[in-house]
Design a protein around this motif. Structure first.
Motif, mmCIF file in Angstrom:
data_model
loop_
_atom_site.group_PDB
_atom_site.id
_atom_site.type_symbol
_atom_site.label_atom_id
_atom_site.label_comp_id
_atom_site.label_asym_id
_atom_site.label_seq_id
_atom_site.Cartn_x
_atom_site.Cartn_y
_atom_site.Cartn_z
ATOM 1 N N ALA A 23 0.818 -1.205 0.000
ATOM 2 C CA ALA A 23 0.000 0.000 0.000
ATOM 3 C C ALA A 23 0.855 1.260 0.000
ATOM 4 C CB ALA A 23 -0.931 -0.003 1.207
ATOM 5 N N ARG A 24 1.948 1.247 0.765
ATOM 6 C CA ARG A 24 2.826 2.423 0.804
ATOM 7 C C ARG A 24 3.436 2.699 -0.570
ATOM 8 N NH1 ARG A 24 6.354 1.714 6.404
ATOM 9 N NH2 ARG A 24 4.629 2.045 7.869
ATOM 10 N N ILE A 25 3.925 1.652 -1.203
ATOM 11 C CA ILE A 25 4.526 1.819 -2.531
ATOM 12 C C ILE A 25 3.477 2.314 -3.530
ATOM 13 C CG2 ILE A 25 5.619 0.605 -4.459
ATOM 14 C CD1 ILE A 25 6.912 -1.259 -2.379
ATOM 15 N N ALA A 26 2.264 1.750 -3.428
ATOM 16 C CA ALA A 26 1.194 2.146 -4.352
ATOM 17 C C ALA A 26 0.804 3.606 -4.151
ATOM 18 C CB ALA A 26 -0.011 1.235 -4.151
ATOM 19 N N VAL A 27 0.707 4.025 -2.909
ATOM 20 C CA VAL A 27 0.347 5.422 -2.633
ATOM 21 C C VAL A 27 1.432 6.357 -3.159
ATOM 22 C CG1 VAL A 27 0.042 7.128 -0.800
ATOM 23 C CG2 VAL A 27 -1.152 4.923 -0.685
ATOM 24 N N LEU A 28 2.691 5.971 -2.964
ATOM 25 C CA LEU A 28 3.791 6.783 -3.471
ATOM 26 C C LEU A 28 3.711 6.900 -4.992
ATOM 27 C CD1 LEU A 28 6.431 8.314 -2.924
ATOM 28 C CD2 LEU A 28 7.640 6.126 -3.135
ATOM 29 N N ALA A 29 3.456 5.770 -5.657
ATOM 30 C CA ALA A 29 3.311 5.792 -7.116
ATOM 31 C C ALA A 29 2.082 6.590 -7.538
ATOM 32 C CB ALA A 29 3.226 4.367 -7.660
ATOM 33 N N ALA A 63 -1.190 -3.609 -7.523
ATOM 34 C CA ALA A 63 -1.200 -3.474 -6.067
ATOM 35 C C ALA A 63 -2.600 -3.683 -5.501
ATOM 36 C CB ALA A 63 -0.680 -2.089 -5.679
ATOM 37 N N LEU A 64 -3.603 -3.154 -6.199
ATOM 38 C CA LEU A 64 -4.986 -3.327 -5.752
ATOM 39 C C LEU A 64 -5.383 -4.798 -5.737
ATOM 40 C CD1 LEU A 64 -7.779 -2.206 -5.015
ATOM 41 C CD2 LEU A 64 -8.221 -1.913 -7.455
ATOM 42 N N LEU A 65 -5.024 -5.528 -6.786
ATOM 43 C CA LEU A 65 -5.369 -6.949 -6.854
ATOM 44 C C LEU A 65 -4.666 -7.747 -5.757
ATOM 45 C CD1 LEU A 65 -5.240 -7.494 -10.736
ATOM 46 C CD2 LEU A 65 -7.270 -7.306 -9.270
ATOM 47 N N VAL A 66 -3.407 -7.392 -5.478
ATOM 48 C CA VAL A 66 -2.674 -8.074 -4.403
ATOM 49 C C VAL A 66 -3.363 -7.850 -3.069
ATOM 50 C CG1 VAL A 66 -0.520 -8.078 -3.078
ATOM 51 C CG2 VAL A 66 -0.448 -8.057 -5.578
#
Length: 256
Positions: A23-29, A63-66
């Motif tokens: 989630a952190r990586i996804a938010v950063l992206a 990331a959402l699917l994971v």
């Protein structure tokens, strides 16, 4: 707070659970396309984030699917919010326009030959095999111009504008060229080709463009001025206009 609790807090921050890390990586992206969208016109570096909408959407979707597979519903919801931004911006790519019935068809081609490339024979062979009616070739210098000259037997109408560096071009056409103009754009005065052609269905204008890449603040401004000049030339015309070349931009850039 006890030293043990402090250590636990630090460990959970720097070594989070896998779902939290995703989630952190996804938010950063997800922040990048927002910065590009809202502030790309303020700073050229932020405008660079606008290029990668499809890639960022793909990363956020993964990331959402994971997170959904891990049943991390709250984190998945957070990522979905960030995913909405690039999805909204790329959605027009997948909306099919109303089909237009064309009685006559023409083939156009454009590709950047890359000045340092020495595969001259391959380029000529590809053009002969694909056989477009009109082709625009950016980054043509004197050497490339000479290498492409055998095409003149098939393309009786042509415009050569070779320059040293990466911003010359060659233009070959089977259609008659009624008029031509090479327009210097911005401070660097890079050439914008404007050619009026006679096609089977009537007259139209061809614009061939190759502005600088947005590698610095100055170059980014030069590219945007070049793109603005293209828009101005299009507005002048009452006949159809075809734009081709290497624009060093994507549809989401501020300059577009």
């Amino acid at each position: 707070m006890s030293p043990h609790l402090t250590l636990m807090s630090l460990r959970s921050f720097f070594l989070p659970k896998f779902s939290t890390l995703v989630a952190r990586i996804a938010v950063l992206a997800g922040i990048f396309p927002i910065l590009g969208w809202l502030l790309g016109g303020k700073h050229w570096l932020l405008d660079l984030f606008n290029h990668f909408q499809i890639q960022l959407a793909g990363a956020l979707l993964l990331a959402l699917l994971v997170l959904l597979c891990m049943k991390s519903w709250k984190l998945a919801g957070l990522v979905a919010v960030f995913l909405a931004v690039p999805v909204v911006r790329i959605a027009p790519l997948f909306i099919k326009p109303k089909p237009v019935i064309i009685e006559t068809s023409l083939r156009f081609a454009a590709f950047n030959v890359l000045t340092s490339n020495n595969r001259y024979d391959d380029a000529v062979k590809w053009i002969r095999e694909t056989d477009p009616h009109v082709i625009f070739l950016p980054e043509v210098n004197e050497v490339w111009g000479e290498a492409l000259s055998p095409l003149q037997d098939r393309y009786p109408h042509f415009i050569d504008h070779p320059v040293e560096g990466n911003f010359g071009f060659a233009f070959y056409s089977k259609l008659p060229i009624l008029s031509q103009e090479i327009i210097p754009c911005a401070q660097l005065e890079l050439p914008l080709l404007k050619a009026r052609l006679k096609g089977p269905a009537g007259e139209f204008v061809f614009l061939g463009a190759h502005p600088v890449p947005p590698a610095t603040a100055f170059w980014s401004e030069e590219r945007d001025i070049f793109l603005q000049r293209i828009a101005e030339e299009v507005k002048k015309e009452s006949v159809p206009v075809l734009l081709a070349g290497d624009l060093n931009a994507t549809r989401w850039n501020h300059g577009m």
